[in-house]
Motif scaffolding. Sequence first.
Motif, PDB file in Angstrom:
ATOM      1  N   TYR A  98      32.622  12.543  -1.022  1.00  0.00           N
ATOM      2  CA  TYR A  98      32.963  13.639  -0.117  1.00  0.00           C
ATOM      3  C   TYR A  98      31.829  14.607   0.196  1.00  0.00           C
ATOM      4  CZ  TYR A  98      37.805  12.230  -0.921  1.00  0.00           C
ATOM      5  OH  TYR A  98      38.983  11.515  -0.992  1.00  0.00           O
ATOM      6  N   THR A  99      30.615  14.382  -0.252  1.00  0.00           N
ATOM      7  CA  THR A  99      29.546  15.336   0.025  1.00  0.00           C
ATOM      8  C   THR A  99      28.361  14.678   0.716  1.00  0.00           C
ATOM      9  OG1 THR A  99      28.237  15.083  -2.018  1.00  0.00           O
ATOM     10  CG2 THR A  99      30.200  16.497  -2.135  1.00  0.00           C
ATOM     11  N   PHE A 100      27.589  15.501   1.393  1.00  0.00           N
ATOM     12  CA  PHE A 100      26.383  15.028   2.066  1.00  0.00           C
ATOM     13  C   PHE A 100      25.380  14.458   1.076  1.00  0.00           C
ATOM     14  CE2 PHE A 100      22.036  16.364   3.532  1.00  0.00           C
ATOM     15  CZ  PHE A 100      21.872  15.351   4.469  1.00  0.00           C
ATOM     16  N   PHE A 101      25.316  15.032  -0.113  1.00  0.00           N
ATOM     17  CA  PHE A 101      24.356  14.581  -1.115  1.00  0.00           C
ATOM     18  C   PHE A 101      24.651  13.138  -1.547  1.00  0.00           C
ATOM     19  CE2 PHE A 101      25.037  19.139  -1.474  1.00  0.00           C
ATOM     20  CZ  PHE A 101      23.756  19.618  -1.276  1.00  0.00           C
ATOM     21  N   GLY A 102      25.928  12.799  -1.605  1.00  0.00           N
ATOM     22  CA  GLY A 102      26.308  11.457  -2.015  1.00  0.00           C
ATOM     23  C   GLY A 102      26.396  10.462  -0.874  1.00  0.00           C
ATOM     24  N   ARG A 103      26.480  10.965   0.371  1.00  0.00           N
ATOM     25  CA  ARG A 103      26.650  10.075   1.520  1.00  0.00           C
ATOM     26  C   ARG A 103      25.462  10.134   2.475  1.00  0.00           C
ATOM     27  NH1 ARG A 103      32.913   9.286   2.986  1.00  0.00           N
ATOM     28  NH2 ARG A 103      31.847   7.648   4.137  1.00  0.00           N
ATOM     29  N   CYS A 104      24.343  10.602   1.973  1.00  0.00           N
ATOM     30  CA  CYS A 104      23.179  10.804   2.825  1.00  0.00           C
ATOM     31  C   CYS A 104      22.617   9.512   3.398  1.00  0.00           C
ATOM     32  CB  CYS A 104      22.093  11.551   2.065  1.00  0.00           C
ATOM     33  SG  CYS A 104      21.541  10.720   0.554  1.00  0.00           S
ATOM     34  N   VAL A 105      22.826   8.377   2.726  1.00  0.00           N
ATOM     35  CA  VAL A 105      22.271   7.109   3.214  1.00  0.00           C
ATOM     36  C   VAL A 105      22.817   6.779   4.600  1.00  0.00           C
ATOM     37  CG1 VAL A 105      22.183   4.611   2.815  1.00  0.00           C
ATOM     38  CG2 VAL A 105      21.822   6.192   0.910  1.00  0.00           C
ATOM     39  N   GLU A 106      24.059   7.147   4.863  1.00  0.00           N
ATOM     40  CA  GLU A 106      24.648   6.878   6.169  1.00  0.00           C
ATOM     41  C   GLU A 106      23.876   7.590   7.275  1.00  0.00           C
ATOM     42  OE1 GLU A 106      29.274   7.006   5.354  1.00  0.00           O
ATOM     43  OE2 GLU A 106      28.103   7.849   3.710  1.00  0.00           O
ATOM     44  N   PHE A 107      23.519   8.841   7.041  1.00  0.00           N
ATOM     45  CA  PHE A 107      22.727   9.590   8.018  1.00  0.00           C
ATOM     46  C   PHE A 107      21.306   9.043   8.109  1.00  0.00           C
ATOM     47  CE2 PHE A 107      26.041  12.468   6.596  1.00  0.00           C
ATOM     48  CZ  PHE A 107      26.500  13.021   7.782  1.00  0.00           C
ATOM     49  N   VAL A 108      20.727   8.708   6.966  1.00  0.00           N
ATOM     50  CA  VAL A 108      19.349   8.210   6.942  1.00  0.00           C
ATOM     51  C   VAL A 108      19.236   6.889   7.698  1.00  0.00           C
ATOM     52  CG1 VAL A 108      17.488   7.388   5.451  1.00  0.00           C
ATOM     53  CG2 VAL A 108      18.759   9.449   4.829  1.00  0.00           C
ATOM     54  N   CYS A 109      20.253   6.034   7.601  1.00  0.00           N
ATOM     55  CA  CYS A 109      20.239   4.781   8.372  1.00  0.00           C
ATOM     56  C   CYS A 109      20.198   5.072   9.868  1.00  0.00           C
ATOM     57  CB  CYS A 109      21.465   3.934   8.032  1.00  0.00           C
ATOM     58  SG  CYS A 109      21.314   2.989   6.511  1.00  0.00           S
ATOM     59  N   GLY A 110      20.972   6.053  10.302  1.00  0.00           N
ATOM     60  CA  GLY A 110      20.936   6.441  11.708  1.00  0.00           C
ATOM     61  C   GLY A 110      19.592   7.015  12.095  1.00  0.00           C
ATOM     62  N   MET A 111      18.993   7.801  11.207  1.00  0.00           N
ATOM     63  CA  MET A 111      17.667   8.368  11.482  1.00  0.00           C
ATOM     64  C   MET A 111      16.627   7.260  11.603  1.00  0.00           C
ATOM     65  SD  MET A 111      17.737  11.662   8.892  1.00  0.00           S
ATOM     66  CE  MET A 111      16.306  12.480   9.614  1.00  0.00           C
ATOM     67  N   GLY A 112      16.704   6.269  10.718  1.00  0.00           N
ATOM     68  CA  GLY A 112      15.757   5.160  10.781  1.00  0.00           C
ATOM     69  C   GLY A 112      15.868   4.386  12.079  1.00  0.00           C
ATOM     70  N   LEU A 113      17.090   4.167  12.541  1.00  0.00           N
ATOM     71  CA  LEU A 113      17.289   3.485  13.817  1.00  0.00           C
ATOM     72  C   LEU A 113      16.680   4.290  14.962  1.00  0.00           C
ATOM     73  CD1 LEU A 113      18.546   1.242  15.552  1.00  0.00           C
ATOM     74  CD2 LEU A 113      20.660   2.585  15.586  1.00  0.00           C
ATOM     75  N   ALA A 114      16.833   5.610  14.910  1.00  0.00           N
ATOM     76  CA  ALA A 114      16.276   6.457  15.963  1.00  0.00           C
ATOM     77  C   ALA A 114      14.760   6.358  16.017  1.00  0.00           C
ATOM     78  CB  ALA A 114      16.701   7.910  15.752  1.00  0.00           C
ATOM     79  N   LEU A 115      14.121   6.220  14.861  1.00  0.00           N
ATOM     80  CA  LEU A 115      12.665   6.072  14.849  1.00  0.00           C
ATOM     81  C   LEU A 115      12.245   4.802  15.574  1.00  0.00           C
ATOM     82  CD1 LEU A 115      11.726   7.159  11.210  1.00  0.00           C
ATOM     83  CD2 LEU A 115      11.680   8.525  13.306  1.00  0.00           C
ATOM     84  N   ILE A 116      13.022   3.735  15.385  1.00  0.00           N
ATOM     85  CA  ILE A 116      12.735   2.474  16.071  1.00  0.00           C
ATOM     86  C   ILE A 116      12.946   2.622  17.569  1.00  0.00           C
ATOM     87  CG2 ILE A 116      13.449   0.067  16.329  1.00  0.00           C
ATOM     88  CD1 ILE A 116      14.262   0.127  13.359  1.00  0.00           C
ATOM     89  N   VAL A 117      14.065   3.228  17.940  1.00  0.00           N
ATOM     90  CA  VAL A 117      14.400   3.382  19.360  1.00  0.00           C
ATOM     91  C   VAL A 117      13.392   4.288  20.060  1.00  0.00           C
ATOM     92  CG1 VAL A 117      16.122   4.322  20.944  1.00  0.00           C
ATOM     93  CG2 VAL A 117      16.850   2.923  19.005  1.00  0.00           C
ATOM     94  N   ASN A 118      12.975   5.359  19.389  1.00  0.00           N
ATOM     95  CA  ASN A 118      12.033   6.287  20.017  1.00  0.00           C
ATOM     96  C   ASN A 118      10.624   5.716  20.149  1.00  0.00           C
ATOM     97  OD1 ASN A 118      14.140   8.110  20.015  1.00  0.00           O
ATOM     98  ND2 ASN A 118      12.854   9.816  19.394  1.00  0.00           N
ATOM     99  N   LYS A 119      10.284   4.761  19.312  1.00  0.00           N
ATOM    100  CA  LYS A 119       8.942   4.183  19.359  1.00  0.00           C
ATOM    101  C   LYS A 119       8.797   3.202  20.509  1.00  0.00           C
ATOM    102  CE  LYS A 119       5.443   1.903  16.508  1.00  0.00           C
ATOM    103  NZ  LYS A 119       5.113   1.349  15.178  1.00  0.00           N
ATOM    104  N   TYR A 120       9.779   2.340  20.673  1.00  0.00           N
ATOM    105  CA  TYR A 120       9.724   1.341  21.741  1.00  0.00           C
ATOM    106  C   TYR A 120      11.076   1.234  22.426  1.00  0.00           C
ATOM    107  CZ  TYR A 120       5.391  -0.325  19.605  1.00  0.00           C
ATOM    108  OH  TYR A 120       4.130  -0.415  19.102  1.00  0.00           O
ATOM    109  N   THR A 121      11.021   1.001  23.722  1.00  0.00           N
ATOM    110  CA  THR A 121      12.223   0.673  24.460  1.00  0.00           C
ATOM    111  C   THR A 121      12.212  -0.823  24.742  1.00  0.00           C
ATOM    112  OG1 THR A 121      12.400   2.836  25.502  1.00  0.00           O
ATOM    113  CG2 THR A 121      13.526   1.011  26.585  1.00  0.00           C
ATOM    114  N   TYR A 122      13.026  -1.546  24.029  1.00  0.00           N
ATOM    115  CA  TYR A 122      13.143  -2.983  24.265  1.00  0.00           C
ATOM    116  C   TYR A 122      14.094  -3.179  25.427  1.00  0.00           C
ATOM    117  CZ  TYR A 122      10.976  -3.759  19.724  1.00  0.00           C
ATOM    118  OH  TYR A 122      10.107  -3.781  18.666  1.00  0.00           O
ATOM    119  N   GLN A 123      13.601  -3.743  26.494  1.00  0.00           N
ATOM    120  CA  GLN A 123      14.444  -3.894  27.667  1.00  0.00           C
ATOM    121  C   GLN A 123      15.611  -4.830  27.357  1.00  0.00           C
ATOM    122  OE1 GLN A 123      11.676  -5.025  30.691  1.00  0.00           O
ATOM    123  NE2 GLN A 123      10.818  -2.966  30.864  1.00  0.00           N
TER     124      GLN A 123
END
Length: 390
Positions: A232-257
Amino acid sequence: MQQPQLDQPVVLPAGSSVTKAKPKKYYPALTGIRALAAYMVFFHHFNPLRTNDVSVNFLGDIVQEFHIGVTIFFVLSGFLITARYIDRITISTKWFINYMRNRVARIYPLYFLLTICTFIVSALHLQPNASDGWPTYSRAAKILVPIFNITFIRGFFIDIKASGIKQGWSLTVEECFYIAAPFLLLWLARNRKSIFFFPFLIALPGLLLVALIGSPDRFSGFFGDYRFLFNYTFFGRCVEFVCGMGLALIVNKYTYQQRLNGLFTALGFGWILLCLIGLALIQSPVDGSGWFNYTTIAINNLILPIGVAATFYGLVYERTWISRLFESKTFDLLGKSSYAFYLVHMGIFSNFIEDHITTNYYIMFLLLNVVSIALYYFIEKPAQKLIAKS
């Protein structure tokens, strides 16, 4: 649970080459999938395939695990905040105030209004079950519990996390991420590889709090035990947010058509389905601290987010019937009103429908969609514009 609404729709051109491009700010299919996530949570709470908490068949056990809609929201939140702000963040009080104002504008007005209504209804005994046992609290608690609800603090306590709008505990998790995100993004802007340290960095304060003061029997269960931390806390469920952040780094670096094969879309949804099956087979018991089985927690918090991120990747870059469905005008509207739906799907509105109109979950589902769309157009959207422009 609400995710940030980002500017205008972007349609990626067809093709197969890889090109560098500026980050996109709005992904239509990811607005639509918010509706799916909210609906999954509804059918988790109102499972038509279970009677007296016993499933009619294995499909009922699968539906009972639709709480993973919350994980979809968390991964999506990590993705959208990072995709929008990673290259725009500045170290200034003005920037941070503007950033938090936009977060408040999107989430807080409707939540505040519905929370106040919930406690008023409960105090007047118009619906005895409106706030999940709130009338049984002490006189002091009856003052503090509403305050802890409207300030999102209640999500740190085992005893009151389900008071008020019961499902609103997840907003405490969201708000923790919103506060932490600027600092995490500043670090990422300097070193992209630092993202691999984020889960340890974020989890450590929570682990220390449980170790030092945690007890389910003290302080209303403030960081009461490790199961509560991971459920129930951000400290214990942070991996879910970090996975989204990691995906954003990929998307922001390149746009794969966009491609037509749908590989990541199929892989992502298949991964999610396998996690659902695994959770249904385990059927971990639940109490106030969450799941008893740490294997269940690992599947939900560590394994499932990878599949959700793969799904998002597919929806952004692959042109399939699923992406077209979520990009449709119908799902765009349902996605935009999904936050309102999430807030009203369990509480005074659903109680009223169940007590006075129908106990049929499918009809209740349709009526709650009508209510949520109205709340979006007449309260949520106008309040957001008013606060964002102030």
